[in-house]
Design a protein around this motif. Structure first.
Motif, mmCIF file in Angstrom:
data_model
loop_
_atom_site.group_PDB
_atom_site.id
_atom_site.type_symbol
_atom_site.label_atom_id
_atom_site.label_comp_id
_atom_site.label_asym_id
_atom_site.label_seq_id
_atom_site.Cartn_x
_atom_site.Cartn_y
_atom_site.Cartn_z
ATOM 1 N N ASP A 1 0.701 -1.176 -0.133
ATOM 2 C CA ASP A 1 -0.006 0.049 0.145
ATOM 3 C C ASP A 1 0.833 1.126 -0.008
ATOM 4 O OD1 ASP A 1 -2.558 -1.195 0.020
ATOM 5 O OD2 ASP A 1 -2.662 -1.465 2.213
ATOM 6 N N ARG A 2 2.014 1.281 0.239
ATOM 7 C CA ARG A 2 3.105 2.130 0.306
ATOM 8 C C ARG A 2 3.726 2.432 -0.995
ATOM 9 N NH1 ARG A 2 7.261 2.172 3.465
ATOM 10 N NH2 ARG A 2 7.234 4.288 4.132
ATOM 11 N N LEU A 3 4.472 1.563 -1.611
ATOM 12 C CA LEU A 3 5.302 1.361 -2.569
ATOM 13 C C LEU A 3 5.419 -0.006 -3.057
ATOM 14 C CD1 LEU A 3 7.076 2.940 -4.765
ATOM 15 C CD2 LEU A 3 8.964 2.905 -3.309
ATOM 16 N N GLU A 4 5.119 -0.352 -4.398
ATOM 17 C CA GLU A 4 5.457 -1.574 -4.906
ATOM 18 C C GLU A 4 6.812 -1.865 -5.305
ATOM 19 O OE1 GLU A 4 5.019 0.281 -8.747
ATOM 20 O OE2 GLU A 4 3.976 0.575 -6.576
ATOM 21 N N HIS A 5 7.240 -0.827 -6.334
ATOM 22 C CA HIS A 5 8.931 -0.818 -6.730
ATOM 23 C C HIS A 5 9.055 0.716 -7.336
ATOM 24 C CE1 HIS A 5 12.414 -2.247 -8.206
ATOM 25 N NE2 HIS A 5 12.144 -2.072 -9.511
ATOM 26 N N SER A 6 10.511 0.898 -7.430
ATOM 27 C CA SER A 6 10.752 2.064 -8.153
ATOM 28 C C SER A 6 12.103 1.792 -8.754
ATOM 29 C CB SER A 6 11.186 3.649 -7.137
ATOM 30 O OG SER A 6 11.787 2.880 -6.136
ATOM 31 N N THR A 7 13.186 2.261 -8.341
ATOM 32 C CA THR A 7 14.384 1.670 -8.984
ATOM 33 C C THR A 7 15.507 2.220 -7.958
ATOM 34 O OG1 THR A 7 16.037 1.710 -10.967
ATOM 35 C CG2 THR A 7 14.882 3.607 -10.336
ATOM 36 N N LEU A 8 16.710 1.476 -8.340
ATOM 37 C CA LEU A 8 17.879 2.259 -7.507
ATOM 38 C C LEU A 8 19.005 2.823 -8.405
ATOM 39 C CD1 LEU A 8 18.935 -0.400 -4.633
ATOM 40 C CD2 LEU A 8 17.398 1.517 -4.371
ATOM 41 N N LEU A 9 18.369 2.737 -9.786
ATOM 42 C CA LEU A 9 19.316 3.531 -10.590
ATOM 43 C C LEU A 9 18.468 5.004 -10.741
ATOM 44 C CD1 LEU A 9 19.154 0.493 -11.741
ATOM 45 C CD2 LEU A 9 19.699 1.462 -13.848
ATOM 46 N N GLY A 10 19.456 5.947 -9.891
ATOM 47 C CA GLY A 10 18.901 7.106 -9.687
ATOM 48 C C GLY A 10 18.228 7.685 -8.756
ATOM 49 N N LEU A 11 17.775 6.663 -7.898
ATOM 50 C CA LEU A 11 16.743 7.001 -6.880
ATOM 51 C C LEU A 11 17.346 5.895 -5.793
ATOM 52 C CD1 LEU A 11 13.186 6.965 -8.288
ATOM 53 C CD2 LEU A 11 14.457 8.871 -7.446
ATOM 54 N N THR A 12 16.566 6.171 -4.601
ATOM 55 C CA THR A 12 16.939 5.151 -3.634
ATOM 56 C C THR A 12 15.406 5.027 -3.112
ATOM 57 O OG1 THR A 12 18.033 4.169 -1.524
ATOM 58 C CG2 THR A 12 17.299 6.665 -1.429
ATOM 59 N N ASN A 13 15.201 3.739 -2.148
ATOM 60 C CA ASN A 13 13.993 3.819 -1.206
ATOM 61 C C ASN A 13 14.410 3.313 0.124
ATOM 62 O OD1 ASN A 13 13.500 0.755 -0.858
ATOM 63 N ND2 ASN A 13 13.863 0.756 -3.048
ATOM 64 N N ASP A 14 13.536 3.738 0.840
ATOM 65 C CA ASP A 14 13.560 3.634 2.432
ATOM 66 C C ASP A 14 13.814 2.222 2.826
ATOM 67 O OD1 ASP A 14 11.047 3.117 1.860
ATOM 68 O OD2 ASP A 14 10.206 3.859 3.576
ATOM 69 N N ARG A 15 13.149 1.280 2.328
ATOM 70 C CA ARG A 15 13.308 -0.003 2.842
ATOM 71 C C ARG A 15 14.695 -0.760 2.356
ATOM 72 N NH1 ARG A 15 10.115 1.688 5.145
ATOM 73 N NH2 ARG A 15 8.040 0.730 6.327
ATOM 74 N N ALA A 16 15.195 -0.277 1.109
ATOM 75 C CA ALA A 16 16.338 -0.731 0.770
ATOM 76 C C ALA A 16 17.464 -0.108 1.707
ATOM 77 C CB ALA A 16 16.666 -0.561 -0.730
ATOM 78 N N VAL A 17 17.438 1.127 1.848
ATOM 79 C CA VAL A 17 18.292 1.598 2.790
ATOM 80 C C VAL A 17 18.285 1.086 4.200
ATOM 81 C CG1 VAL A 17 18.751 3.942 4.175
ATOM 82 C CG2 VAL A 17 18.225 3.731 1.739
ATOM 83 N N MET A 18 17.108 0.945 4.786
ATOM 84 C CA MET A 18 16.978 0.370 6.103
ATOM 85 C C MET A 18 17.687 -0.983 6.048
ATOM 86 S SD MET A 18 13.383 1.711 6.873
ATOM 87 C CE MET A 18 12.759 1.065 8.601
ATOM 88 N N LEU A 19 17.360 -1.751 5.141
ATOM 89 C CA LEU A 19 17.884 -3.224 5.092
ATOM 90 C C LEU A 19 19.465 -3.339 4.919
ATOM 91 C CD1 LEU A 19 17.424 -6.379 5.347
ATOM 92 C CD2 LEU A 19 17.065 -6.210 2.898
ATOM 93 N N ALA A 20 19.824 -2.362 4.291
ATOM 94 C CA ALA A 20 21.383 -2.447 4.086
ATOM 95 C C ALA A 20 21.958 -2.188 5.576
ATOM 96 C CB ALA A 20 21.689 -1.402 2.901
ATOM 97 N N LYS A 21 21.695 -1.176 6.337
ATOM 98 C CA LYS A 21 21.997 -0.931 7.565
ATOM 99 C C LYS A 21 21.840 -2.090 8.413
ATOM 100 C CE LYS A 21 23.172 1.690 11.049
ATOM 101 N NZ LYS A 21 23.213 0.767 12.138
ATOM 102 N N ARG A 22 20.814 -2.746 8.067
ATOM 103 C CA ARG A 22 20.778 -3.920 9.334
ATOM 104 C C ARG A 22 21.923 -5.127 8.802
ATOM 105 N NH1 ARG A 22 15.407 -4.193 11.549
ATOM 106 N NH2 ARG A 22 16.010 -6.111 12.499
ATOM 107 N N LEU A 23 21.761 -5.246 7.526
ATOM 108 C CA LEU A 23 22.843 -6.398 6.774
ATOM 109 C C LEU A 23 23.997 -6.145 7.539
ATOM 110 C CD1 LEU A 23 21.207 -7.012 3.538
ATOM 111 C CD2 LEU A 23 21.180 -8.479 5.662
ATOM 112 N N ILE A 24 24.541 -4.909 7.286
ATOM 113 C CA ILE A 24 25.871 -4.554 7.853
ATOM 114 C C ILE A 24 26.216 -4.899 9.249
ATOM 115 C CG2 ILE A 24 27.689 -2.755 7.872
ATOM 116 C CD1 ILE A 24 27.281 -4.124 5.207
ATOM 117 N N ASP A 25 24.981 -4.254 9.989
ATOM 118 C CA ASP A 25 24.963 -4.288 11.610
ATOM 119 C C ASP A 25 25.233 -5.874 12.004
ATOM 120 O OD1 ASP A 25 24.815 -1.665 11.688
ATOM 121 O OD2 ASP A 25 22.545 -1.822 12.199
ATOM 122 N N ILE A 26 24.790 -6.943 11.250
ATOM 123 C CA ILE A 26 24.795 -8.411 11.768
ATOM 124 C C ILE A 26 25.923 -9.231 10.846
ATOM 125 C CG2 ILE A 26 22.456 -8.212 12.457
ATOM 126 C CD1 ILE A 26 21.812 -9.971 9.804
#
Length: 453
Positions: free
Chosen positions: A79-104
């Motif tokens: 209901d918020r966002l199905e897909h955009s792209t990481l080419l020229g944009l970012t998205n909040d969920r991809a950013v948050m997950l990247a941080k979590r992955l590096i943390d663990i």
């Protein structure tokens, strides 16, 4: 959409679907199971029959099927966002997950590059290592060490660093050449009658060192499945082998690419196998359990050393020219974030030691069966090798399909299993209960006894 009856679903499946790793002449027209629902550790077919999922949706499932918290996260994200792209944009969920992955992740990994399956995650690692060498003044370092019996996926690059002829040989004209190293498992090479792999591991490390000494000038990297070679037959590496590989890579300046696609996210008892054995690879490939088996998602993690080699002005053309349409898909990332929350909230890793001990006990007992040649285990991964002759370890002829027959027999016990040739695979959801584990191991043992006599 109108629901279809089982007979119609089977007919449409035979008429229109081409299944992976499946000889369709045996599949078409058979009374194949049609799964329509999932619940916890169980799959439910179109006739309402329940099957304990002994292979975790082909090594992906972590928290069980249709886990409410992950379902809710996906529904909210749709209901918020199905897909955009990481080419020229970012998205909040991809950013948050990247941080979590590096943390663990193992200490030192600091950057995340997304893709959508394990093959691409490995292929990205190979391309990163190749381009890294070219951009750090070593264009002559273009080759890779790969291990016998390795499996890293089915794209051309990932097949090139694989080592299983039945999967890869037919495509050999398409593949780039690699330098093959032996992988240690004494229950195959019989170097130790006690089954202690220590000697075998040391011999394989010595051979690996000889290969590195001979080829260091042309080696870009080494690709390894840490702790367990999965599709090769759940082949478990001896204690100290992985750390020895890391030390050799450091000594000969060879980049280490760890394929944790199958063993990552708690499967070995630690979040990652590399952590369990105290090493940090230069590049690490992740998929399967990253989204708890819900959606296609993969990530390739890299150290600062790797990342910095791609840093420069636009005109330098040092950019990593690689990408995927669905890179960093926010729905898949939302599922992954919910899965990591569950690891913490349900203290999943803390629940595993008792289950790991139980699997160990049952495997040791099953090793006494007349047609079990060897059992192996790493955390929540198990393998049971079926043999025609226990004394000589002679294999069953391929055409007898003994592993397949055991899996078909297991359905009578309410289990879904899928073998690797004549190796029975144990790879259930990490959330499986001890009672469900007992049901799984009882059914496997009974099925082996019935089929092998």
């Amino acid at each position: 959409m109108k629901e279809l009856d089982t007979a119609t679903l089977r007919k449409y499946d035979s008429d229109y679907l081409w299944h992976p790793f499946t000889q369709m002449s045996e599949w078409e027209g058979a009374d194949n199971i049609v799964i329509t629902k999932g619940e916890g550790s169980y799959l439910i077919d179109s006739d309402g029959n329940r099957y304990l999922d002994g292979v975790g949706a082909i090594w992906t499932n972590v928290h069980g099927h249709c886990k409410r918290e992950i379902n809710d996260a996906i529904k909210a994200q749709v209901d918020r966002l199905e897909h955009s792209t990481l080419l020229g944009l970012t998205n909040d969920r991809a950013v948050m997950l990247a941080k979590r992955l590096i943390d663990i992740a193992p200490e030192g990994l600091c950057k995340v590059f997304y893709s959508d399956n394990g093959s691409t995650a490995v292929e990205i690692g190979v391309k990163m290592a190749f381009q890294y060498q070219a951009q750090t003044g070593h264009p002559e370092k273009t080759k890779f060490i790969a291990f016998d019996n390795a499996y890293h996926g089915d794209t051309v690059g990932s097949m090139s660093v694989g080592g299983i002829d039945i999967y890869h040989a037919v495509y050999s004209p398409l593949l780039f050449p690699t330098i093959k190293a032996p992988a240690p498992y004494c229950y195959r090479c019989k170097l130790s009658p006690e089954g202690d792999c220590t000697r075998c591991g040391l011999l394989c490390l010595k051979e690996l060192e000889r290969l590195m000494e001979r080829h260091a000038h042309e080696l870009a990297g080494l690709v390894i499945e840490p702790a367990v070679q999965g599709a090769g037959g759940m082949l478990v590496q001896p204690e100290g082998f992985l750390k020895g590989v890391r030390e050799l890579c450091d000594r000969y300046d060879v980049l280490m690419i760890a394929d944790e696609v199958a063993v990552g996210f708690g499967r070995t008892g630690s979040m990652f196998a590399c952590q369990k054995y105290g090493i940090t690879p230069d590049i690490m490939a992740l998929s399967k359990g990253i989204s708890a088996g819900y959606l296609p998602l993969a990530a390739t993690l890299a150290t600062r050393k790797i990342y910095d080699a791609f840093w420069g002005a636009y005109a330098d053309l040092k950019t990593f020219f690689h990408g995927h349409t669905f890179t960093g898909n926010p729905i898949a990332c939302a599922a992954a974030l919910a899965s990591l929350d569950l690891f913490e909230n349900e203290r999943l890793l803390e629940s595993l030691p008792a289950k790991i001990r139980y699997i160990d006990e049952r495997l040791k007992a099953m090793s006494a069966l007349p047609h079990v040649g060897n059992v192996r285990q790493e955390g929540m991964i198990g393998g049971i090798e079926l043999v025609a002759d226990k004394e000589t370890k002679a294999a069953y002829p391929w055409e007898e399909r003994v592993g397949v027959r055991v899996c078909l027999e297991a359905r009578k016990h309410g289990l879904f299993l899928r073998p690797l040739g004549n190796v029975m695979v144990i790879f259930p959801p990490l959330s499986i209960s001890l009672d469900e584990l007992a049901l799984l191991m009882d059914g496997i043992e009974a099925s082996i006894r019935t089929v092998t006599g």
